[in-house]
Design a protein around this motif. Sequence first.
Motif, mmCIF file in Angstrom:
data_model
loop_
_atom_site.group_PDB
_atom_site.id
_atom_site.type_symbol
_atom_site.label_atom_id
_atom_site.label_comp_id
_atom_site.label_asym_id
_atom_site.label_seq_id
_atom_site.Cartn_x
_atom_site.Cartn_y
_atom_site.Cartn_z
ATOM 1 N N GLY A 149 11.241 12.505 -8.180
ATOM 2 C CA GLY A 149 11.355 12.495 -6.731
ATOM 3 C C GLY A 149 10.797 13.733 -6.061
ATOM 4 O O GLY A 149 10.852 13.860 -4.833
ATOM 5 N N THR A 152 0.816 -1.222 0.000
ATOM 6 C CA THR A 152 0.000 0.000 0.000
ATOM 7 C C THR A 152 0.845 1.266 0.000
ATOM 8 O O THR A 152 0.304 2.368 0.043
ATOM 9 N N GLU A 153 2.163 1.116 -0.049
ATOM 10 C CA GLU A 153 3.022 2.290 0.053
ATOM 11 C C GLU A 153 3.053 3.106 -1.233
ATOM 12 O O GLU A 153 2.787 2.598 -2.318
ATOM 13 N N GLY A 154 3.379 4.385 -1.079
ATOM 14 C CA GLY A 154 3.436 5.283 -2.217
ATOM 15 C C GLY A 154 4.690 5.098 -3.053
ATOM 16 O O GLY A 154 5.593 4.331 -2.721
ATOM 17 N N VAL A 155 4.740 5.853 -4.142
ATOM 18 C CA VAL A 155 5.901 5.829 -5.031
ATOM 19 C C VAL A 155 6.296 7.263 -5.354
ATOM 20 O O VAL A 155 5.467 8.173 -5.403
ATOM 21 N N TYR A 156 7.601 7.471 -5.545
ATOM 22 C CA TYR A 156 8.103 8.787 -5.937
ATOM 23 C C TYR A 156 7.855 9.014 -7.416
ATOM 24 O O TYR A 156 8.041 8.111 -8.248
ATOM 25 N N VAL A 157 7.425 10.223 -7.762
ATOM 26 C CA VAL A 157 7.182 10.591 -9.165
ATOM 27 C C VAL A 157 7.804 11.963 -9.421
ATOM 28 O O VAL A 157 8.268 12.640 -8.496
ATOM 29 N N PRO A 216 7.117 5.541 0.818
ATOM 30 C CA PRO A 216 7.878 4.340 0.469
ATOM 31 C C PRO A 216 8.794 3.931 1.622
ATOM 32 O O PRO A 216 9.525 4.757 2.174
ATOM 33 N N ILE A 271 5.230 12.489 -4.194
ATOM 34 C CA ILE A 271 4.912 11.095 -3.889
ATOM 35 C C ILE A 271 3.437 10.867 -4.173
ATOM 36 O O ILE A 271 2.588 11.671 -3.768
ATOM 37 N N GLU A 272 3.144 9.817 -4.883
ATOM 38 C CA GLU A 272 1.759 9.430 -5.098
ATOM 39 C C GLU A 272 1.431 8.279 -4.169
ATOM 40 O O GLU A 272 2.087 7.233 -4.198
ATOM 41 N N CYS A 273 0.442 8.480 -3.313
ATOM 42 C CA CYS A 273 0.032 7.414 -2.410
ATOM 43 C C CYS A 273 -1.410 7.644 -1.995
ATOM 44 O O CYS A 273 -1.798 8.754 -1.653
#
Length: 315
Positions: free
Chosen positions: A168, A160-165, A179, A171-173
Amino acid sequence: MNFSQMIGKVRVTRIQEMTSAGFTFELMYPLYDKAVIEANRAWMVPNYMTPDTEQMLQSQNSWIVETPETTIFVDPANGNDKIRRIPRFSNLKPPYLAKIRRAGIDLDKVDVVLCTHFHSDHYGWGTRLVDGVYVPTFPNARYLYSRADFEWADTMDPATEGVYVDGGRRIECSKGMLPGISEGTKTALKDSVYPLLESGHVTLIPQEDMRIDSYVTLKTAVGHTPGTFRVDIESEGEKAIISGDIMHHPIQVANWRWNSIFCVEPERAVQERYRLLNDCAESNALLLPGHFNNPTAARIRKTSADSFELVWDTM
């Protein structure tokens, strides 16, 4: 420096563990608007924002609440000698316990420890390292922690963790989880919560309003986390509210729809932020947030049905 203020017969003292530059506004707030930051730059620099990098300047604030009946410690910060995923919170050595002593508080005389929510920078000083073992910092206190938040933290799922976009910068979550936060949370639970459960100091409480004594009420405020509480203080017609991370930064007073990337139930987080600000405005309660830098405390003025502004206090 410690700051104290009387709320009627109740003394409230801030223990500031540390101040540091944190996330940028763009990373922290999905609704980030450069124009909003520029419009507020004059009052945010130098106390609440770095001038060149748009990083939030934040404190780690704990609160000692001394009522005629009970000594209560709220949000025991990060803790020393603990490894954390975020470097600025890892292996700390600030004179936190000395600050508590300067406030005239004996660790043995604290009756109750409260945690507004289960992010590790709000419960780390629940234990301290003594001869290689983590022991209760407040040995005679009852630690009243949210069962909902403990179970959420104890069962975090990395899926369920977010990701860097955007290189960097953001963060999309959807679940308010950075993360790597699952792994970091497990470490914090191991050194700061599990020892208290094993020693019998922790009582996991239901997610509902709870009177601590005649002056202090723990009020449910779910949104930032599944078990967020706020701490309402009332004495002789005066009020104060310890708000934890319902807001991270004073920019969220005027922009109360701005959730942080940590808010796990976004719609409810917005509702609770509005309720907090409205309650403060209607009762002239002193707002005592978890991370506002100096000055920390403020009153809230309602300027229209959905608009608020800060009136800084001296604390």
